[in-house]
Design a protein around this motif. Structure first.
Motif, PDB file in Angstrom:
ATOM      1  N   ASP A 295       0.843  -1.195   0.000  1.00  0.00           N
ATOM      2  CA  ASP A 295       0.000   0.000   0.000  1.00  0.00           C
ATOM      3  C   ASP A 295       0.880   1.246   0.000  1.00  0.00           C
ATOM      4  O   ASP A 295       1.577   1.522   0.978  1.00  0.00           O
ATOM      5  CB  ASP A 295      -0.912  -0.017   1.236  1.00  0.00           C
ATOM      6  N   CYS A 296       0.853   1.972  -1.099  1.00  0.00           N
ATOM      7  CA  CYS A 296       1.696   3.169  -1.249  1.00  0.00           C
ATOM      8  C   CYS A 296       0.901   4.434  -0.947  1.00  0.00           C
ATOM      9  O   CYS A 296      -0.321   4.457  -1.095  1.00  0.00           O
ATOM     10  CB  CYS A 296       2.235   3.265  -2.676  1.00  0.00           C
ATOM     11  N   PRO A 297       1.582   5.502  -0.552  1.00  0.00           N
ATOM     12  CA  PRO A 297       0.899   6.784  -0.391  1.00  0.00           C
ATOM     13  C   PRO A 297       0.529   7.339  -1.762  1.00  0.00           C
ATOM     14  O   PRO A 297       1.038   6.871  -2.788  1.00  0.00           O
ATOM     15  CB  PRO A 297       1.947   7.658   0.297  1.00  0.00           C
ATOM     16  N   PRO A 298      -0.353   8.317  -1.818  1.00  0.00           N
ATOM     17  CA  PRO A 298      -0.731   8.890  -3.111  1.00  0.00           C
ATOM     18  C   PRO A 298       0.442   9.587  -3.791  1.00  0.00           C
ATOM     19  O   PRO A 298       1.366  10.064  -3.133  1.00  0.00           O
ATOM     20  CB  PRO A 298      -1.836   9.884  -2.753  1.00  0.00           C
ATOM     21  N   GLY A 299       0.391   9.615  -5.099  1.00  0.00           N
ATOM     22  CA  GLY A 299       1.417  10.312  -5.854  1.00  0.00           C
ATOM     23  C   GLY A 299       2.474   9.382  -6.416  1.00  0.00           C
ATOM     24  O   GLY A 299       2.371   8.158  -6.359  1.00  0.00           O
TER      25      GLY A 299
END
Length: 268
Positions: A138-142
């Protein structure tokens, strides 16, 4: 000069990754689109299909996975060798999040790129992952440090799932995520449209609060599969806040069935 410690760390990372068959990155161009909700329900959906699953939360500044899986107050334990192991939510579902390493859940992590790269390396090297069929990342946005670090450190990623909401302000950022994936030779497994309308529980009428059709059009233009369109349901919010598996407890709901269809497509 060659650093023996770097070679040792690289060996630990390789040993970990060799025990994981599939690595799927969940991305979003914009925040607030429900990316972590999708990541958690993908993981639970795969678990319900008999798979061994892990979730790696690299959203360091806004980790949500620990809360959504009910391990926000669970500290990582050590194995017989004294190395840390992921938190086990239920049998065959393992989670690693920065939330399990910090004493104050409300404290801001004010970190620049090198520190973020360093902690992601620790997640992959110092923590001993078990054998897994799927690792959901799960990556942060962007398209910044965290997703770039993941792709640089994991050289055999299965692909990416991109999450969006229907409105154009979100789609503009999704296009950047697709471009990011293309430039890094990262296969896009598909796009998910979240918050795709609200179905009134009393009259059954659907209201397209955030418009409709934009993600489907973008998917066709990009030649990427639309994995599913998930409507707004209050039970999703309640499940995430309470650390329950929405796809399990609400499998007969409209959103629950769509999540199951998405998981089936991922398995293919």
């Amino acid at each position: 000069m060659h650093n023996p410690d770097d070679a040792y760390k690289a060996m630990l990372r390789k040993d970990n990754l060799d025990r994981i068959k599939n690595k799927i990155v969940v991305m979003s161009g914009k925040g607030g689109v429900g990316k972590s909700t999708v990541a958690v329900n993908l993981a639970y959906g795969l678990l319900l299909q008999g798979k061994k699953v892990g979730i790696l939360d690299v959203d360091l500044h806004g980790p949500s996975i620990a809360t959504m899986t009910g391990v926000a107050n669970t500290r990582l334990q050590g194995n017989e060798e004294g190395r840390a192991i992921p938190a086990e939510v239920v049998s065959n579902l393992h989670v690693v999040s920065i939330a399990s390493l910090t004493d104050d859940q409300n404290a801001a992590l004010i970190w620049r790129g090198p520190m973020k790269m360093g902690i992601i390396k620790q997640f992959l090297e110092d923590i001993v992952w078990p054998e897994l069929d799927y690792l959901i990342i799960d990556c942060p946005p962007g398209t910044g440090d965290e997703p770039l670090s993941v792709i640089q450190l994991i050289d055999n990623i299965t692909g990416a799932v991109i999450v969006s909401t229907p409105q154009e302000v979100s789609l503009a950022d999704v296009r950047k995520s697709i471009d990011f994936a293309n430039k890094l030779d990262l296969k896009v497994l598909g796009i998910i449209e979240n918050m795709s309308g609200f179905i009134c529980p009393k009259c059954g009428e659907k209201f397209d609060i955030f418009k409709s059709g934009g993600v489907e059009k973008l998917a066709k233009e990009s030649g990427i599969e639309l994995l599913g369109t998930i409507p707004i349901e209050k039970d999703i919010v309640e499940a995430c806040d309470s650390g329950k598996a929405f796809i399990y407890h609400f499998s007969q709901s409209a959103a629950g069935k769509i999540f199951e269809e998405i998981v089936a497509k991922i398995l293919k």
